[in-house]
Design a protein around this motif. Structure first.
Motif, PDB file in Angstrom:
ATOM      1  N   LYS A 135       0.845  -1.196   0.000  1.00 41.57           N
ATOM      2  CA  LYS A 135       0.000   0.000   0.000  1.00 41.57           C
ATOM      3  C   LYS A 135       0.877   1.243   0.000  1.00 41.57           C
ATOM      4  O   LYS A 135       0.659   2.186  -0.755  1.00 41.57           O
ATOM      5  CB  LYS A 135      -0.925  -0.005   1.224  1.00 41.57           C
ATOM      6  CG  LYS A 135      -1.901   1.157   1.252  1.00 41.57           C
ATOM      7  CD  LYS A 135      -2.844   1.052   2.449  1.00 41.57           C
ATOM      8  CE  LYS A 135      -3.805   2.230   2.462  1.00 41.57           C
ATOM      9  NZ  LYS A 135      -4.706   2.162   3.660  1.00 41.57           N
ATOM     10  N   ASN A 136       1.891   1.232   0.858  1.00 43.10           N
ATOM     11  CA  ASN A 136       2.907   2.281   0.837  1.00 43.10           C
ATOM     12  C   ASN A 136       4.118   1.799   1.636  1.00 43.10           C
ATOM     13  O   ASN A 136       4.026   0.878   2.443  1.00 43.10           O
ATOM     14  CB  ASN A 136       2.401   3.634   1.350  1.00 43.10           C
ATOM     15  CG  ASN A 136       1.826   3.548   2.741  1.00 43.10           C
ATOM     16  OD1 ASN A 136       2.533   3.240   3.702  1.00 43.10           O
ATOM     17  ND2 ASN A 136       0.527   3.807   2.868  1.00 43.10           N
TER      18      ASN A 136
ATOM     19  N   ASP B 124       5.453   7.445   2.624  1.00 47.49           N
ATOM     20  CA  ASP B 124       4.809   6.993   1.391  1.00 47.49           C
ATOM     21  C   ASP B 124       5.685   7.303   0.183  1.00 47.49           C
ATOM     22  O   ASP B 124       5.226   7.826  -0.828  1.00 47.49           O
ATOM     23  CB  ASP B 124       3.424   7.630   1.234  1.00 47.49           C
ATOM     24  CG  ASP B 124       3.480   9.151   1.164  1.00 47.49           C
ATOM     25  OD1 ASP B 124       4.547   9.725   1.487  1.00 47.49           O
ATOM     26  OD2 ASP B 124       2.467   9.758   0.771  1.00 47.49           O
TER      27      ASP B 124
ATOM     28  N   LYS C 124       3.831   4.058  -3.399  1.00 43.56           N
ATOM     29  CA  LYS C 124       2.402   3.897  -3.111  1.00 43.56           C
ATOM     30  C   LYS C 124       1.766   2.941  -4.106  1.00 43.56           C
ATOM     31  O   LYS C 124       2.033   3.018  -5.313  1.00 43.56           O
ATOM     32  CB  LYS C 124       1.693   5.255  -3.174  1.00 43.56           C
ATOM     33  CG  LYS C 124       2.280   6.316  -2.248  1.00 43.56           C
ATOM     34  CD  LYS C 124       1.686   7.691  -2.479  1.00 43.56           C
ATOM     35  CE  LYS C 124       2.150   8.319  -3.784  1.00 43.56           C
ATOM     36  NZ  LYS C 124       3.597   8.634  -3.793  1.00 43.56           N
TER      37      LYS C 124
ATOM     38  N   ASN D   8       5.016   5.753  -7.891  1.00 45.34           N
ATOM     39  CA  ASN D   8       3.853   5.028  -8.407  1.00 45.34           C
ATOM     40  C   ASN D   8       4.221   4.250  -9.664  1.00 45.34           C
ATOM     41  O   ASN D   8       5.132   4.638 -10.409  1.00 45.34           O
ATOM     42  CB  ASN D   8       2.723   5.995  -8.776  1.00 45.34           C
ATOM     43  CG  ASN D   8       2.165   6.731  -7.569  1.00 45.34           C
ATOM     44  OD1 ASN D   8       1.503   6.141  -6.728  1.00 45.34           O
ATOM     45  ND2 ASN D   8       2.462   8.009  -7.472  1.00 45.34           N
TER      46      ASN D   8
END
Length: 235
Positions: free
Chosen positions: A9-10, A18, A21, A202
């Motif tokens: 999730k992170n 984070d 992510k 990401n």
């Protein structure tokens, strides 16, 4: 068969928890996945999370049952007090590898990477490329189900790069899964079956080369797609 499944999730650091992510992907037996992204994109954080080296991780990493992995780091790590050959002996003991075939394979790899004359010398006296060859030799000797490879070509001469690629392809054909982070995009394009493009922590594109082209709206090379996707991505 999955040799690695990543669901994060992170993950990050005390001042940036984070840094990466929504990182979700898997690597199959015999698959070679390229982890691609600019400096600071989060590639190293992903690798450290997989290796269990990150303190702040929300998610889980699963390796296939009985899967043994080998990690080839960007910056070679070794014991100053051990010779090259003693590193090879240590890897055999730590991994509980039986049989004399191990040493025969070691001699073969030393010949391929032109390190036979240095087998009883200390890696601290080696060039960066020679130290990197030692990391590669030890990883190949372990015969893992999963290779995690971080910028493996830095410091290697062209012959060593070609030899390493051929040996890695042999491991892939034998069923090993490989995650490879690299900036050498033309080589990655030729080697990898699939790609994960990372930017600002990401995944901005994933898939085969054709699928990456579709996501970048470019019919060009991996470099062209990388440029199109990252120059227009602001996190």
């Amino acid at each position: 068969m999955e040799v690695l499944k990543v669901n994060l999730k992170n993950a990050g650091y005390y001042d940036k928890k984070d840094a990466i992510k929504d990182i979700h992907f898997s690597i199959l037996s015999g698959g070679l996945v390229g982890l691609i992204g600019p400096n600071g994109a989060g590639k190293s954080t992903i690798i450290k999370s997989i290796l269990g080296l990150m303190e702040d991780v929300d998610g889980d990493v699963t390796m296939g049952q009985g899967s043994k992995y080998a990690y080839i780091p960007e910056h070679p790590t070794y014991y100053d007090e051990l010779t090259l050959w003693e590193h090879i002996e240590l890897a055999k003991a730590v991994n509980e590898i039986e049989g004399d075939g191990y040493y025969q394979e070691a001699e073969k790899l030393l010949t391929i990477f032109r390190l036979t004359a240095e087998k009883h010398q200390y890696p601290g006296s080696f060039s960066k490329g020679m130290q990197q060859k030692l990391m590669i030799i030890i990883a190949l000797l372990i015969k893992p189900k999963l290779y995690i490879v971080d910028e493996p070509f830095i410091g290697l001469d062209p012959k060593a790069i070609k030899d390493f690629i051929n040996l890695l392809k042999e491991e892939q054909r034998s069923g090993a899964g490989i995650l490879m982070s690299t900036h050498v995009l033309d080589t990655a394009e030729k080697m990898c079956d699939r790609f994960l493009l990372i930017n600002y922590g990401n995944i901005i594109a994933r898939g085969t080369m054709e699928e990456i082209r579709g996501q970048s709206v470019s019919d060009g090379s991996l470099m062209d797609c990388f440029y199109e996707l990252t120059v227009n991505d602001h996190g």
